[in-house]
Design a protein around this motif. Structure first.
Motif, PDB file in Angstrom:
ATOM      1  N   LEU A 296      16.520   7.947  -7.079  1.00 12.16           N
ATOM      2  CA  LEU A 296      15.719   9.121  -6.705  1.00 12.16           C
ATOM      3  C   LEU A 296      14.284   8.825  -7.078  1.00 12.16           C
ATOM      4  N   ASP A 297      13.414   8.734  -6.089  1.00 10.04           N
ATOM      5  CA  ASP A 297      11.995   8.545  -6.382  1.00 10.04           C
ATOM      6  C   ASP A 297      11.341   9.922  -6.276  1.00 10.04           C
ATOM      7  N   ILE A 298      11.083  10.508  -7.453  1.00  7.53           N
ATOM      8  CA  ILE A 298      10.516  11.863  -7.462  1.00  7.53           C
ATOM      9  C   ILE A 298       9.006  11.737  -7.682  1.00  7.53           C
TER      10      ILE A 298
ATOM     11  N   ALA B  41       6.853   1.832  -8.943  1.00  8.25           N
ATOM     12  CA  ALA B  41       8.031   1.185  -8.340  1.00  8.25           C
ATOM     13  C   ALA B  41       7.824   0.978  -6.840  1.00  8.25           C
ATOM     14  N   THR B  42       7.280   1.983  -6.146  1.00  3.14           N
ATOM     15  CA  THR B  42       7.102   1.855  -4.701  1.00  3.14           C
ATOM     16  C   THR B  42       6.083   0.762  -4.377  1.00  3.14           C
ATOM     17  N   GLY B  43       4.923   0.797  -5.024  1.00  2.00           N
ATOM     18  CA  GLY B  43       3.856  -0.183  -4.743  1.00  2.00           C
ATOM     19  C   GLY B  43       4.318  -1.610  -4.991  1.00  2.00           C
TER      20      GLY B  43
ATOM     21  N   LEU C 237      10.178   1.934   4.347  1.00  2.00           N
ATOM     22  CA  LEU C 237      10.636   3.188   3.763  1.00  2.00           C
ATOM     23  C   LEU C 237      10.377   3.135   2.246  1.00  2.00           C
ATOM     24  N   GLU C 238       9.735   4.182   1.724  1.00  2.08           N
ATOM     25  CA  GLU C 238       9.292   4.102   0.326  1.00  2.08           C
ATOM     26  C   GLU C 238      10.426   3.905  -0.672  1.00  2.08           C
ATOM     27  N   GLN C 239      11.544   4.600  -0.466  1.00  2.00           N
ATOM     28  CA  GLN C 239      12.614   4.426  -1.464  1.00  2.00           C
ATOM     29  C   GLN C 239      13.306   3.070  -1.347  1.00  2.00           C
TER      30      GLN C 239
ATOM     31  N   LEU D 117       0.854  -1.185   0.000  1.00  2.00           N
ATOM     32  CA  LEU D 117       0.000   0.000   0.000  1.00  2.00           C
ATOM     33  C   LEU D 117       0.893   1.238   0.000  1.00  2.00           C
ATOM     34  N   ASP D 118       0.934   1.880  -1.168  1.00  2.00           N
ATOM     35  CA  ASP D 118       1.754   3.083  -1.323  1.00  2.00           C
ATOM     36  C   ASP D 118       0.852   4.294  -1.139  1.00  2.00           C
ATOM     37  N   ILE D 119       0.944   4.913   0.049  1.00  2.00           N
ATOM     38  CA  ILE D 119       0.101   6.080   0.320  1.00  2.00           C
ATOM     39  C   ILE D 119       0.919   7.312  -0.050  1.00  2.00           C
TER      40      ILE D 119
END
Ligand SMILES: Nc1ncnc2c1ncn2[C@@H]1O[C@H](COP(=O)(O)OP(=O)(O)OP(=O)(O)O)[C@@H](O)[C@H]1O
Ligand SMILES: [Mg+2]
Length: 410
Positions: free
Chosen positions: A207-209, A368-370, A185-187, A12-14
């Protein structure tokens, strides 16, 4: 919530702009994505929950959609966390080896010792990620178990965050009736999905922008070395376009997605775009070069902030595999060219790798995060399976990539 109960892993990527639920299964071929649901987020600012009700609504909608598509009932999730409250620090733990040969217990004690640094009461540890070990005088050991020695030293990267900010994520997820299996951690999640082991070995910065934050993770010699979250992202580009071209924010966002380019040399001189005006005035023709220059200025600023952070970490000269961009803003035309100019190393976009199932749907830097959260969940599942079955148990061939990560990290 509908659907049959099935053993699935849910990420779950909030995010600041969208909440996204990704449903996956561990199969022979690796992680198989079987469902995804996405809904705009309204309750976050710069990666942090500021309105529980709106965040809950975004989660509910994303999860319902993911349940519909996957046909599964979702009960628990691995949730991402970001925001400027996140801090990364390296730490050292030293223990005496009890039996003259390092065993799993010694490794655990060394990692625990590394965690014994003073952490303010309002912060908590999110991850303790082992980097390398020293056995007696031998440095840079990745897997110390079985080595002879009397002294074991563990170098770890610790990620901490504000208790209140993490609790707000947990609270929002619980309000939807879901349990939290892990906070990630999302990254770290994005890097699990989008980076290759060879890149992490050589040295790479991810870098997750996204919309509200730029999340940084630096890897060298296969281990995570530095993490940071900058409170800037794609929504700044949108507001610059709105101000610069005097157009409503919603139109500025559409213009960015349709005509945006971060590297003006890629735009032909005579190209124009139609820009809606505010206050009922007539739309205007504007040179796409002008739009490009507005975007370039802001993206360059974001990238330079990231570069400053990487220089501060001391790993700027260790990025032989360059920089990998994930997050929705990585989709911007010309951003890799601009980033190569700023960082002076090769830059590529990072999409989720090595996934099957709905791989084409999640094949975007935005997911990528999800997807990475599902990969993280898969690793946790394998880790548990391993501790059930005991040492030396053969781990599923299909999850080789994960196996190496687990061996390196647990
Ligand atoms: N094709 C595109 N070109 C340019 N920008 C894009 C494109 N697609 C999406 N974006 C931008 O990407 C951002 C959203 O990215 P993402 O979904 O990764 O963010 P998020 O996860 O919601 O936010 P964050 O991670 O910052 O909390 C928005 O600012 C959006 O405008
Ligand atoms: Mg994000």
């Amino acid at each position: 919530m509908a659907g049959k109960a099935k053993s699935v892993i849910v990420g779950l990527d909030i995010g600041t702009t969208k909440t996204c639920a990704v449903v996956g299964e561990l199969t022979e071929q690796g992680v198989s994505i079987i469902g995804i649901g996405s809904h705009p987020s309204e309750g976050l600012r710069r990666g942090v929950v500021v309105n529980i009700e709106s965040t809950v609504e975004g989660i509910r909608r994303a999860v319902e959609e993911a349940e519909r598509i996957s046909g599964c009932q979702i009960r628990s999730v691995f949730a991402g966390v970001a925001g400027a409250h996140i801090q990364g620090q390296n730490s050292l733990g030293i223990v005496a080896v009890k039996g003259r040969e390092v065993d799993h217990e010694d490794v655990k004690r060394a990692i625990e010792a590394a965690k014994a640094v003073a952490i303010p009461l309002d912060r908590e540890i999110i991850h303790t990620l082992p980097q390398s070990y020293t056995v007696d005088t031998q440095e840079g050991v990745r897997m110390p178990v079985g080595m002879s020695g009397v002294r074991l030293e563990a170098k770890v990267h610790m990620v901490t965050g504000s208790v209140a900010s993490i609790q707000n994520v947990v609270k929002s997820v619980n309000r939807v009736g879901l349990d939290i299996q892990g906070i990630v951690l999302e990254q770290l999640a994005s890097s699990l999905a989008a980076l290759g082991e060879d890149e992490k070995d050589l040295g790479v910065a991810l870098l997750d922008i996204g919309g509200g934050t730029t999340d940084i993770a630096v890897f060298t010699e296969g281990s995570i070395r530095h993490t940071a979250v900058l409170p800037v992202g794609g929504s700044y580009i949108t507001s610059d376009i709105a101000t610069g071209l005097r157009t409503p924010a919603a139109e500025a966002e559409k213009i960015k997605l349709k005509y945006g380019c971060a590297y003006p040399p890629l735009i032909s001189k005579d190209e124009t775009i139609e820009v809606p005006s505010v206050g009922g005035r007539e739309p205007r023709e504007v040179s796409r070069q002008i739009l490009g220059r507005i975007i370039e200025a802001r993206v360059e600023e974001i990238l330079m902030m990231a570069q400053k952070e990487i220089v501060r970490s001391g790993y700027d000269d260790h990025l032989a595999a360059g920089v990998v961009l994930t997050g929705g803003t990585a989709l911007l035309e010309g951003i890799t060219e601009l980033a190569e100019r700023v960082f002076n190393v090769p830059v590529r976009r990072g999409c989720p790798q090595d996934v099957v199932g709905l791989a084409d749907i999640v094949n975007s830097p935005m997911y990528a995060t999800g997807v990475g959260l599902v990969v993280f969940g898969g690793m946790e599942a394998i880790k548990q399976q391993r501790s059930f079955k005991g040492k030396g148990q053969v781990i599923d061939r299909a999850v080789d990539r994960m196996k190496r990560w687990i061996l390196d990290n647990f």
